[in-house]
Design a protein around this motif. Structure first.
Motif, PDB file in Angstrom:
ATOM      1  N   LYS A  32       0.958  -1.182  -0.028  1.00  0.00           N
ATOM      2  CA  LYS A  32       0.088   0.006  -0.001  1.00  0.00           C
ATOM      3  C   LYS A  32       0.830   1.232  -0.090  1.00  0.00           C
ATOM      4  CE  LYS A  32      -4.116  -2.179   2.148  1.00  0.00           C
ATOM      5  NZ  LYS A  32      -4.824  -1.995   3.433  1.00  0.00           N
ATOM      6  N   ILE A  33       0.118   2.706   0.051  1.00  0.00           N
ATOM      7  CA  ILE A  33       0.925   3.553  -0.592  1.00  0.00           C
ATOM      8  C   ILE A  33       1.753   4.250   0.845  1.00  0.00           C
ATOM      9  CG2 ILE A  33      -1.397   5.105   0.103  1.00  0.00           C
ATOM     10  CD1 ILE A  33       0.001   7.147  -1.999  1.00  0.00           C
ATOM     11  N   PHE A  34       1.215   3.685   2.126  1.00  0.00           N
ATOM     12  CA  PHE A  34       1.780   4.371   3.340  1.00  0.00           C
ATOM     13  C   PHE A  34       2.018   3.257   4.467  1.00  0.00           C
ATOM     14  CE2 PHE A  34      -1.106   8.236   2.119  1.00  0.00           C
ATOM     15  CZ  PHE A  34       0.222   8.957   1.483  1.00  0.00           C
ATOM     16  N   CYS A  35       1.826   2.084   4.011  1.00  0.00           N
ATOM     17  CA  CYS A  35       2.166   0.955   5.043  1.00  0.00           C
ATOM     18  C   CYS A  35       2.755  -0.396   4.218  1.00  0.00           C
ATOM     19  CB  CYS A  35       1.076   0.543   5.908  1.00  0.00           C
ATOM     20  SG  CYS A  35      -0.457   0.091   5.103  1.00  0.00           S
ATOM     21  N   SER A  36       3.075  -1.293   4.761  1.00  0.00           N
ATOM     22  CA  SER A  36       3.539  -2.378   4.014  1.00  0.00           C
ATOM     23  C   SER A  36       2.425  -3.629   3.873  1.00  0.00           C
ATOM     24  CB  SER A  36       4.827  -3.227   4.631  1.00  0.00           C
ATOM     25  OG  SER A  36       4.357  -3.488   6.090  1.00  0.00           O
ATOM     26  N   CYS A  37       1.276  -3.317   3.895  1.00  0.00           N
ATOM     27  CA  CYS A  37       0.164  -4.452   3.779  1.00  0.00           C
ATOM     28  C   CYS A  37       0.085  -4.505   2.337  1.00  0.00           C
ATOM     29  CB  CYS A  37      -1.207  -3.630   4.230  1.00  0.00           C
ATOM     30  SG  CYS A  37      -1.311  -3.495   5.969  1.00  0.00           S
ATOM     31  N   SER A  38      -0.513  -5.729   2.037  1.00  0.00           N
ATOM     32  CA  SER A  38      -0.317  -6.215   0.617  1.00  0.00           C
ATOM     33  C   SER A  38      -1.754  -5.550  -0.044  1.00  0.00           C
ATOM     34  CB  SER A  38      -0.726  -7.790   0.674  1.00  0.00           C
ATOM     35  OG  SER A  38      -1.059  -8.324  -0.761  1.00  0.00           O
ATOM     36  N   THR A  39      -1.463  -5.373  -1.395  1.00  0.00           N
ATOM     37  CA  THR A  39      -2.695  -4.646  -2.278  1.00  0.00           C
ATOM     38  C   THR A  39      -3.217  -5.702  -2.884  1.00  0.00           C
ATOM     39  OG1 THR A  39      -0.919  -4.477  -3.950  1.00  0.00           O
ATOM     40  CG2 THR A  39      -1.253  -2.561  -2.665  1.00  0.00           C
ATOM     41  N   ARG A  40      -3.011  -6.901  -2.636  1.00  0.00           N
ATOM     42  CA  ARG A  40      -3.705  -8.222  -3.833  1.00  0.00           C
ATOM     43  C   ARG A  40      -4.899  -7.957  -3.637  1.00  0.00           C
ATOM     44  NH1 ARG A  40      -4.903 -13.589  -3.189  1.00  0.00           N
ATOM     45  NH2 ARG A  40      -4.533 -13.589  -0.964  1.00  0.00           N
ATOM     46  N   PHE A  41      -5.672  -8.351  -4.782  1.00  0.00           N
ATOM     47  CA  PHE A  41      -7.036  -8.144  -5.024  1.00  0.00           C
ATOM     48  C   PHE A  41      -7.712  -9.529  -4.448  1.00  0.00           C
ATOM     49  CE2 PHE A  41     -11.156  -8.812  -7.124  1.00  0.00           C
ATOM     50  CZ  PHE A  41     -11.836  -7.466  -6.903  1.00  0.00           C
ATOM     51  N   GLY A  42      -8.996  -9.472  -3.751  1.00  0.00           N
ATOM     52  CA  GLY A  42      -9.448 -10.774  -3.689  1.00  0.00           C
ATOM     53  C   GLY A  42      -9.050 -11.576  -2.312  1.00  0.00           C
ATOM     54  N   ALA A  43      -8.185 -10.997  -1.462  1.00  0.00           N
ATOM     55  CA  ALA A  43      -8.045 -11.782  -0.285  1.00  0.00           C
ATOM     56  C   ALA A  43      -9.277 -11.616   0.724  1.00  0.00           C
ATOM     57  CB  ALA A  43      -6.918 -10.836   0.360  1.00  0.00           C
ATOM     58  N   PRO A  44      -9.443 -12.565   1.805  1.00  0.00           N
ATOM     59  CA  PRO A  44     -10.680 -12.387   2.782  1.00  0.00           C
ATOM     60  C   PRO A  44     -10.719 -11.122   3.422  1.00  0.00           C
ATOM     61  CG  PRO A  44      -9.260 -14.373   3.089  1.00  0.00           C
ATOM     62  CD  PRO A  44      -8.378 -13.617   2.115  1.00  0.00           C
ATOM     63  N   PRO A  45     -11.894 -10.568   3.592  1.00  0.00           N
ATOM     64  CA  PRO A  45     -12.249  -9.184   4.149  1.00  0.00           C
ATOM     65  C   PRO A  45     -11.265  -8.988   5.217  1.00  0.00           C
ATOM     66  CG  PRO A  45     -14.204 -10.149   3.367  1.00  0.00           C
ATOM     67  CD  PRO A  45     -13.082 -11.262   3.369  1.00  0.00           C
ATOM     68  N   ASN A  46     -10.716  -7.658   5.453  1.00  0.00           N
ATOM     69  CA  ASN A  46      -9.828  -7.255   6.460  1.00  0.00           C
ATOM     70  C   ASN A  46      -8.722  -8.015   7.022  1.00  0.00           C
ATOM     71  OD1 ASN A  46     -11.933  -5.080   6.872  1.00  0.00           O
ATOM     72  ND2 ASN A  46     -13.286  -6.367   7.463  1.00  0.00           N
ATOM     73  N   THR A  47      -8.106  -8.640   5.984  1.00  0.00           N
ATOM     74  CA  THR A  47      -6.969  -9.380   6.526  1.00  0.00           C
ATOM     75  C   THR A  47      -5.663  -8.688   5.808  1.00  0.00           C
ATOM     76  OG1 THR A  47      -7.028 -10.599   4.197  1.00  0.00           O
ATOM     77  CG2 THR A  47      -7.928 -11.674   6.342  1.00  0.00           C
ATOM     78  N   ASN A  48      -5.734  -7.846   4.856  1.00  0.00           N
ATOM     79  CA  ASN A  48      -4.636  -7.049   4.364  1.00  0.00           C
ATOM     80  C   ASN A  48      -4.538  -5.617   5.089  1.00  0.00           C
ATOM     81  OD1 ASN A  48      -3.653  -9.048   2.962  1.00  0.00           O
ATOM     82  ND2 ASN A  48      -4.674  -8.319   1.003  1.00  0.00           N
ATOM     83  N   VAL A  49      -4.496  -5.489   6.674  1.00  0.00           N
ATOM     84  CA  VAL A  49      -4.679  -4.294   7.317  1.00  0.00           C
ATOM     85  C   VAL A  49      -3.624  -4.128   8.327  1.00  0.00           C
ATOM     86  CG1 VAL A  49      -7.303  -3.949   6.687  1.00  0.00           C
ATOM     87  CG2 VAL A  49      -6.453  -5.441   8.722  1.00  0.00           C
ATOM     88  N   CYS A  50      -3.180  -2.929   8.729  1.00  0.00           N
ATOM     89  CA  CYS A  50      -2.706  -2.741  10.016  1.00  0.00           C
ATOM     90  C   CYS A  50      -2.692  -1.378  10.569  1.00  0.00           C
ATOM     91  CB  CYS A  50      -1.021  -2.808   9.421  1.00  0.00           C
ATOM     92  SG  CYS A  50      -0.653  -1.132   8.642  1.00  0.00           S
ATOM     93  N   PRO A  51      -2.276  -1.028  11.830  1.00  0.00           N
ATOM     94  CA  PRO A  51      -2.559   0.276  12.381  1.00  0.00           C
ATOM     95  C   PRO A  51      -2.516   1.420  11.533  1.00  0.00           C
ATOM     96  CG  PRO A  51      -1.199  -1.174  13.990  1.00  0.00           C
ATOM     97  CD  PRO A  51      -1.277  -1.876  12.511  1.00  0.00           C
ATOM     98  N   VAL A  52      -1.886   1.397  10.508  1.00  0.00           N
ATOM     99  CA  VAL A  52      -1.703   2.608   9.871  1.00  0.00           C
ATOM    100  C   VAL A  52      -2.835   2.769   8.744  1.00  0.00           C
ATOM    101  CG1 VAL A  52      -0.317   3.747   7.841  1.00  0.00           C
ATOM    102  CG2 VAL A  52       0.912   2.670   9.628  1.00  0.00           C
ATOM    103  N   CYS A  53      -3.268   1.542   7.908  1.00  0.00           N
ATOM    104  CA  CYS A  53      -4.438   1.718   6.981  1.00  0.00           C
ATOM    105  C   CYS A  53      -5.688   1.702   7.714  1.00  0.00           C
ATOM    106  CB  CYS A  53      -4.120   0.979   5.943  1.00  0.00           C
ATOM    107  SG  CYS A  53      -3.853  -0.942   6.227  1.00  0.00           S
ATOM    108  N   LEU A  54      -5.641   1.150   9.139  1.00  0.00           N
ATOM    109  CA  LEU A  54      -6.822   1.047   9.657  1.00  0.00           C
ATOM    110  C   LEU A  54      -7.094   2.632  10.507  1.00  0.00           C
ATOM    111  CD1 LEU A  54      -6.811  -2.392  11.507  1.00  0.00           C
ATOM    112  CD2 LEU A  54      -8.201  -1.476   9.839  1.00  0.00           C
ATOM    113  N   GLY A  55      -6.261   3.456  10.565  1.00  0.00           N
ATOM    114  CA  GLY A  55      -6.386   4.790  11.058  1.00  0.00           C
ATOM    115  C   GLY A  55      -6.133   4.788  12.475  1.00  0.00           C
ATOM    116  N   MET A  56      -5.608   3.830  13.072  1.00  0.00           N
ATOM    117  CA  MET A  56      -5.549   3.925  14.686  1.00  0.00           C
ATOM    118  C   MET A  56      -4.608   5.349  14.981  1.00  0.00           C
ATOM    119  SD  MET A  56      -6.499   0.963  15.537  1.00  0.00           S
ATOM    120  CE  MET A  56      -6.889  -0.783  15.010  1.00  0.00           C
TER     121      MET A  56
END
Ligand SMILES: [Zn+2]
Length: 492
Positions: A32-56
């Motif tokens: 992703k643009i501001f964290c190291s989460c994968s951008t892969r399409f079609g992954a199970p919902p809410n598996t490619n997330v971290c504190p940065v892209c979750l807006g913690m």
């Protein structure tokens, strides 16, 4: 309900439309643009997330260098000026799929400005200006179906949150739905050539919003615009524009006022519907993003990025015409994707006669693909197969008619040309000259005037006999052989 006439552009000759397009393109980076989460399409919902892209709270964004390189490359391909310094800005709005309550975008200092795309316009070209190309992060996705209590609840998938996007904003230079279609087609083609996105519209990698207003012809200032959001195919963009332009013209002609609003296109009904009143820029309360430094793309870095700029479709078309002696139309088809153009060039270089390869692709391959509703990438006959078949025709081993039959078999069997050619026992056209000689003798006897002209020095008349012989042999004979025999008979 009383039936109303469909809106029609043609019914309002005193008015003209003004169209601007905003296109979002997802960049093909692994993370992703501001964290190291994968951008892969079609992954199970809410598996490619971290504190940065979750807006913690307290989590800080770190800019992905590859995103900047891809965005800069795309902007260069769109003839933009790259700003040495650009600024990230917060665009504030509340929406369930936006956990931070703001989107990091760029506002008054975007990455790139002042580009253009050329579209065909009659026999010449028209430049459509590109106002800006800026970087931003994607939001998440609200899901309204596909889970047990979907009729009562909306679910949120935040895998897409923070996926890198560029937004490409055109000038309001587009004067018709057809021009909008051409602009989008060229834009996608250029982005695909750079390789920075797959532009897959089904997966949302390319999304288009259209701004439309209408004004009396001759008036300088723009009318009130409506925005049509997220239309998911270029064909639908064209249809939505046709409807919306007609609708606005109807409103104005009947003395009404167009409302500034966001509208949605329903492709099933072919109509646009009001969604909400349109936000103004100040509604977003933009301000510079305090967690990110200004983005600096130095001259040296720009130089490095520009080294990976490929030959772009328009330039490549002109070169193919010059290098291979093919027509403009052939070149347009052969450059429709970079992969096809690469394959064609490799095959043409390997073949004895590049022009014949181009002709076979255009004349024999494309029609068969269309009949079977296949893309070039799905063709049973590869470009190597085309090159091989072209050489066999060139050397006289097989006739044009035999080639057509072999191509038909390739499509029936779903196999490439060399394989079918082997399966058919390497067929060869007849080199039995006695039947041909008989045909030529008869022609010479029946056309004394032409024979006289030839013998008086008008050698081009040989072409007449060659053509007639070809016709009489029903295209089965080897043209080279006919040429030799005709010359021998006429000279002898
Ligand atoms: Zn993340």
């Amino acid at each position: 309900m009383a039936s109303t006439a469909e809106p029609s552009i043609a019914a309002h000759p005193k008015f003209e439309p003004v169209i601007g397009l905003e296109v979002h393109v997802q960049l093909l980076t692994a993370t992703k643009i501001f964290c190291s989460c994968s951008t892969r399409f079609g992954a199970p919902p809410n598996t490619n997330v971290c504190p940065v892209c979750l807006g913690m709270p307290g989590a800080l964004p770190v800019l992905n260098k590859k995103v900047v390189e891809f965005a800069t490359l795309a902007a260069m391909a769109l003839n933009c000026r790259i700003n040495e310094t650009s600024i990230f800005a917060r665009k504030n709005y509340f929406y369930p799929d936006l956990p931070k309550g703001y989107q990091i975008s760029q506002y008054d200092k975007p990455l790139a400005e002042q580009g253009f795309i050329e579209i065909p316009s009659g026999k010449s070209k028209k430049k459509i200006g590109i106002t800006r190309v800026h970087l931003e992060e994607d939001a998440g996705k609200s899901l309204h179906e596909g889970f047990p209590d979907a009729d009562e609840k909306t679910a949120i998938d935040l895998n897409r949150t923070g996926v890198p996007l560029i937004e490409i904003v055109s000038e309001p230079d587009i004067a018709s739905p057809d021009e909008a279609y051409d602009y989008l087609t060229r834009l996608k083609e250029i982005i695909l050539y750079t390789g920075v996105s797959d532009c897959n519209m089904e997966e949302g990698s390319l999304r288009c919003d259209a701004n439309i207003s209408v004004r009396p012809k001759g008036q300088k200032e723009l009318g009130t615009k409506a925005e049509i959001k997220n239309v998911n195919s270029f064909r639908f963009v064209r249809e939505a524009l046709i409807y919306e332009i007609g609708r606005q013209m109807d409103v104005l002609e009947s003395g009404g006022k167009v409302t500034q609003e966001t509208r949605l296109y329903n492709s099933g009904e072919g109509r646009t519907y009001s969604m909400r009143s349109k936000e103004q820029a100040h509604d977003y309360r933009y301000f510079p993003e305090p967690d990110l430094l200004p983005l600096v793309v130095s001259e040296k870095w720009r130089g490095e990025i520009s080294n990976s700029l490929p030959e772009l479709p328009e330039v490549r078309r002109q070169r193919l015409v010059a290098d291979y002696g093919i027509t403009e139309q052939d070149a347009v088809v052969l450059t429709s994707s970079k992969a096809l153009a690469d394959q064609f060039e490799a095959a043409a270089r390997a073949a004895k006669n590049p022009k014949r390869v181009a002709n076979l692709v255009q004349g024999e391959l494309m029609g068969r693909l269309k009949a079977k509703d296949l893309e070039v990438e799905q063709s049973p006959i590869s470009m190597n197969g085309v090159a091989r078949s072209a050489d066999l025709v060139e050397s006289g081993a097989i006739s044009g008619k035999m080639l057509k039959d072999l191509y038909d078999l390739c499509f029936e069997r779903g196999k490439d040309f060399p394989q079918v050619y082997e399966e058919e026992g390497r067929p060869e056209q007849s080199r039995d000259t006695s039947a041909l000689e008989k045909i030529i003798d008869d022609l010479i006897a029946a056309n004394p005037k032409q024979v006289e002209q030839y013998r008086a020095g008008k050698k081009t008349v040989a072409g007449f006999f060659v053509g007639q012989t070809m016709k009489a042999s029903k295209g089965q004979a080897n043209p080279q052989l006919i040429n030799e025999l005709v010359a021998k008979k006429l000279d002898g």
